[in-house]
Design an enzyme around this catalytic site. Structure first.
Site, short mmCIF file in Angstrom:
data_model
loop_
_atom_site.label_atom_id
_atom_site.label_comp_id
_atom_site.label_asym_id
_atom_site.label_seq_id
_atom_site.Cartn_x
_atom_site.Cartn_y
_atom_site.Cartn_z
N TYR A 120 -12.37 -3.50 -3.32
CA TYR A 120 -12.96 -3.52 -1.98
C TYR A 120 -14.48 -3.71 -2.01
CZ TYR A 120 -8.51 -1.91 0.01
OH TYR A 120 -7.22 -1.80 0.41
N HIS A 180 -1.75 -5.73 1.50
CA HIS A 180 -2.96 -6.52 1.28
C HIS A 180 -2.51 -7.88 0.76
CE1 HIS A 180 -6.83 -7.91 -0.19
NE2 HIS A 180 -6.17 -8.30 -1.26
N GLU A 223 -8.70 -11.11 -7.65
CA GLU A 223 -7.81 -9.95 -7.52
C GLU A 223 -6.71 -9.95 -8.57
OE1 GLU A 223 -8.57 -9.40 -2.73
OE2 GLU A 223 -6.81 -10.51 -3.40
N LYS A 260 0.82 -1.20 0.00
CA LYS A 260 0.00 0.00 0.00
C LYS A 260 0.86 1.27 0.00
CE LYS A 260 -3.80 -2.48 2.12
NZ LYS A 260 -4.76 -2.52 3.24
N ASN A 303 -2.34 -0.53 7.06
CA ASN A 303 -1.57 -1.70 7.46
C ASN A 303 -0.52 -2.19 6.47
OD1 ASN A 303 -2.94 -3.26 5.58
ND2 ASN A 303 -4.34 -4.14 7.07
#
Length: 148
Positions: free
Chosen positions: A50, A116, A127, A10, A113
């Site tokens: 998402y 992913h 994905e 991220k 965080n």
């Protein structure tokens, strides 16, 4: 061939100069990197990624963060790939992520965080297809696979 898992570093990972560290941990485990690219994610693609969180109150925050700067999208391959990657990554909630995991060592806030990882083989397929064209995945001959 083994299973595949989609992972995404991220925006904060680039800013903190942790890309090499995270990739190194996955490589050292014995996983094979078969797809890699740095990209900016559109709000539309973030929404698809998402989609299962669309009705949750934090959906907008997820989309805002993931589209705020470039990400590093990757496809890893190996036996039980999703399970292994999830163990290396650690719990989603950073207060539950064990030291020694990627999130346990590098993440302070759950909403940022740093990584992913697909949570099932089905999610991985979905994905990977969202972020990679088939020709962007290169299943190369791993001559050291027997050592892992």
């Amino acid at each position: 061939m083994g299973n595949r898992c989609y992972t995404m570093l991220k925006p904060g990972v680039l800013n903190r100069r942790l890309v090499g560290e995270v990739i190194s941990r996955l490589e050292k485990k014995g996983l094979k990197l078969v797809g890699l690219k740095m990209m900016n994610i559109s709000r539309e693609l973030a929404g698809k990624h998402y989609a299962e969180h669309k009705e949750k109150p934090f959906f907008g925050e997820l989309v805002d963060y993931i589209t705020s700067a470039p990400v590093v999208a990757m496809v890893w391959q190996g036996d039980d790939c999703v399970t292994i990657v999830r163990k290396l990554v650690g719990a989603t909630k950073v207060t539950e992520a064990q030291p020694g995991t990627i999130r346990g060592d590098f993440a302070m806030h759950t909403n940022m965080n740093i990584i992913h990882a697909s949570d099932s083989d089905e999610s991985a397929d979905r994905e990977i297809n969202l972020f990679f064209k088939p020709e962007e995945i290169i299943d190369w001959e791993d001559n050291s696979a027997s050592w892992y």
